[in-house]
Write a protein that holds these residues in place. Structure first.
Motif, PDB file in Angstrom:
ATOM      1  N   ARG A  22       0.846  -1.189   0.000  1.00 47.80           N
ATOM      2  CA  ARG A  22       0.000   0.000   0.000  1.00 47.80           C
ATOM      3  C   ARG A  22       0.884   1.243   0.000  1.00 47.80           C
ATOM      4  O   ARG A  22       1.923   1.276   0.652  1.00 47.80           O
ATOM      5  N   GLN A  23       0.429   2.247  -0.710  1.00 48.03           N
ATOM      6  CA  GLN A  23       1.169   3.506  -0.768  1.00 48.03           C
ATOM      7  C   GLN A  23       0.280   4.622  -0.270  1.00 48.03           C
ATOM      8  O   GLN A  23      -0.867   4.754  -0.692  1.00 48.03           O
ATOM      9  N   ARG A  24       0.799   5.406   0.654  1.00 51.04           N
ATOM     10  CA  ARG A  24       0.098   6.589   1.137  1.00 51.04           C
ATOM     11  C   ARG A  24       0.805   7.796   0.556  1.00 51.04           C
ATOM     12  O   ARG A  24       1.978   8.036   0.836  1.00 51.04           O
ATOM     13  N   VAL A  25       0.102   8.538  -0.264  1.00 50.06           N
ATOM     14  CA  VAL A  25       0.675   9.717  -0.925  1.00 50.06           C
ATOM     15  C   VAL A  25       0.082  10.964  -0.273  1.00 50.06           C
ATOM     16  O   VAL A  25      -1.133  11.084  -0.131  1.00 50.06           O
ATOM     17  N   ARG A  26       0.945  11.866   0.122  1.00 45.94           N
ATOM     18  CA  ARG A  26       0.544  13.131   0.736  1.00 45.94           C
ATOM     19  C   ARG A  26       1.151  14.274  -0.073  1.00 45.94           C
ATOM     20  O   ARG A  26       2.136  14.078  -0.786  1.00 45.94           O
ATOM     21  N   ARG A  33       4.291   7.261   2.638  1.00 47.75           N
ATOM     22  CA  ARG A  33       4.711   5.972   3.186  1.00 47.75           C
ATOM     23  C   ARG A  33       4.431   4.880   2.165  1.00 47.75           C
ATOM     24  O   ARG A  33       3.441   4.924   1.435  1.00 47.75           O
ATOM     25  N   LEU A  34       5.284   3.871   2.155  1.00 43.48           N
ATOM     26  CA  LEU A  34       5.080   2.669   1.350  1.00 43.48           C
ATOM     27  C   LEU A  34       5.129   1.524   2.354  1.00 43.48           C
ATOM     28  O   LEU A  34       6.114   1.388   3.091  1.00 43.48           O
ATOM     29  N   PHE A  55       8.048   1.893   5.039  1.00 44.74           N
ATOM     30  CA  PHE A  55       9.156   2.618   4.416  1.00 44.74           C
ATOM     31  C   PHE A  55       8.746   4.083   4.278  1.00 44.74           C
ATOM     32  O   PHE A  55       7.753   4.396   3.628  1.00 44.74           O
ATOM     33  N   ALA A  56       9.512   4.952   4.922  1.00 46.74           N
ATOM     34  CA  ALA A  56       9.284   6.392   4.848  1.00 46.74           C
ATOM     35  C   ALA A  56      10.517   7.036   4.225  1.00 46.74           C
ATOM     36  O   ALA A  56      11.633   6.549   4.412  1.00 46.74           O
TER      37      ALA A  56
END
Length: 134
Positions: A22-26, A33-34, A55-56
């Motif tokens: 999952r990828q969190r895109v801001r 975050r990945l 992973f940040a």
């Protein structure tokens, strides 16, 4: 991109793990975050466990945002990289992070920093419980 969100199956030493990326895109890249997450059978029914490698981005650490292929994490300056969508990368990272589960046997959900595991996999080091629990 839909195919990247599917739940995949991985068997390691007779144990069945399901995994996803999952990828969190801001808007601010520092907040992206990945996450590579592994679930054992029975997790949703309350009997299994979950292990997440987060992973940040940081100094000399890059997570895919738009420039790299989805699911890629990279270490600079040597440009070592792994694609978390590849089953071989996922399995090696699971093996590197598995000692964290042994350190916290009572926790159903274990989140660890993925970068020490990345270093173990890329540098060919043997997993150690101390580095997997960071």
């Amino acid at each position: 991109m839909r195919k990247h969100r599917r739940l995949r199956r991985l068997v390691v030493d007779g144990n069945v793990w399901h995994w996803t990326v999952r990828q969190r895109v801001r808007p601010d890249y520092a907040d992206c975050r990945l996450t590579l997450t592994f679930f054992t059978d029975g997790y949703r029914s309350g009997t299994g466990r979950r292990l997440s490698l987060v992973f940040a981005p940081g100094p000399h650490r890059i997570v895919s945002h738009t420039y790299f292929e989805a699911g890629t994490v990279m270490r600079l300056p040597d440009r070592s990289d792994l694609n978390l969508h590849e089953p071989g990368s996922a399995r090696r990272l699971l093996e590197a992070a598995a000692p964290a589960l042994d350190l916290r046997p009572a926790d159903r959900n274990v989140d660890v920093d993925g970068w020490p595991c990345f270093d173990q996999v890329v540098d060919g080091l043997q997993p150690s419980p101390a580095s997997a629990s960071r």
